[in-house]
Scaffold this motif. Structure first.
Motif, PDB file in Angstrom:
ATOM      1  N   ILE A  34     114.452 -41.379  48.124  1.00 12.07           N
ATOM      2  CA  ILE A  34     115.604 -41.417  47.224  1.00 12.07           C
ATOM      3  C   ILE A  34     115.662 -40.032  46.615  1.00 12.07           C
ATOM      4  CG2 ILE A  34     116.983 -42.298  45.294  1.00 12.07           C
ATOM      5  CD1 ILE A  34     115.721 -44.984  46.219  1.00 12.07           C
ATOM      6  N   GLY A  35     116.532 -39.110  46.949  1.00 13.22           N
ATOM      7  CA  GLY A  35     116.588 -37.890  46.835  1.00 13.22           C
ATOM      8  C   GLY A  35     118.281 -37.869  45.690  1.00 13.22           C
ATOM      9  N   SER A  36     117.754 -38.267  44.412  1.00 17.11           N
ATOM     10  CA  SER A  36     119.229 -38.411  43.711  1.00 17.11           C
ATOM     11  C   SER A  36     118.797 -38.031  42.294  1.00 17.11           C
ATOM     12  CB  SER A  36     119.627 -39.937  43.920  1.00 17.11           C
ATOM     13  OG  SER A  36     120.994 -39.840  42.997  1.00 17.11           O
ATOM     14  N   ALA A  39     118.249 -41.847  40.577  1.00 17.95           N
ATOM     15  CA  ALA A  39     117.277 -42.479  41.488  1.00 17.95           C
ATOM     16  C   ALA A  39     117.439 -43.997  41.219  1.00 17.95           C
ATOM     17  CB  ALA A  39     115.864 -42.039  41.526  1.00 17.95           C
ATOM     18  N   GLU A  40     117.497 -44.464  39.978  1.00 17.00           N
ATOM     19  CA  GLU A  40     117.659 -45.907  39.605  1.00 17.00           C
ATOM     20  C   GLU A  40     118.644 -46.581  40.214  1.00 17.00           C
ATOM     21  OE1 GLU A  40     117.913 -48.678  35.929  1.00 17.00           O
ATOM     22  OE2 GLU A  40     116.934 -46.869  35.469  1.00 17.00           O
ATOM     23  N   THR A  47     118.234 -51.654  47.579  1.00 16.58           N
ATOM     24  CA  THR A  47     117.510 -53.316  47.324  1.00 16.58           C
ATOM     25  C   THR A  47     118.442 -54.297  47.254  1.00 16.58           C
ATOM     26  OG1 THR A  47     117.331 -53.117  44.767  1.00 16.58           O
ATOM     27  CG2 THR A  47     115.385 -52.350  46.349  1.00 16.58           C
ATOM     28  N   ASP A  48     119.619 -53.936  46.851  1.00 19.45           N
ATOM     29  CA  ASP A  48     120.774 -55.164  46.669  1.00 19.45           C
ATOM     30  C   ASP A  48     121.576 -55.159  47.815  1.00 19.45           C
ATOM     31  OD1 ASP A  48     119.438 -55.487  43.966  1.00 19.45           O
ATOM     32  OD2 ASP A  48     121.188 -54.767  42.750  1.00 19.45           O
TER      33      ASP A  48
END
Length: 56
Positions: A34-36, A39-40, A47-48
């Motif tokens: 994840i490159g943001s 990120a959370e 995942t969802d």
């Protein structure tokens, strides 16, 4: 594989379609990065909304 690091940006549904192309081609392991700055949130979307669609 060290040099093969494709990236994607888009909606969760589009990401799912993009990843399915790899699994349909025979990939058995995917390692997301994840490159943001948020990120959370991206991890939660992954995942969802994305990973459940890849399960066989």
């Amino acid at each position: 594989m060290r040099m093969f690091q494709p990236f994607y940006g888009g909606s969760p549904d589009d990401c799912l379609c993009w990843l399915r192309a790899y699994t349909e081609a025979g990939a058995r392991q995917l390692v997301p990065r994840i490159g943001s700055l948020d990120a959370e949130r991206q991890l939660r979307l992954l995942t969802d909304e994305v990973l459940p669609g890849l399960r066989v």
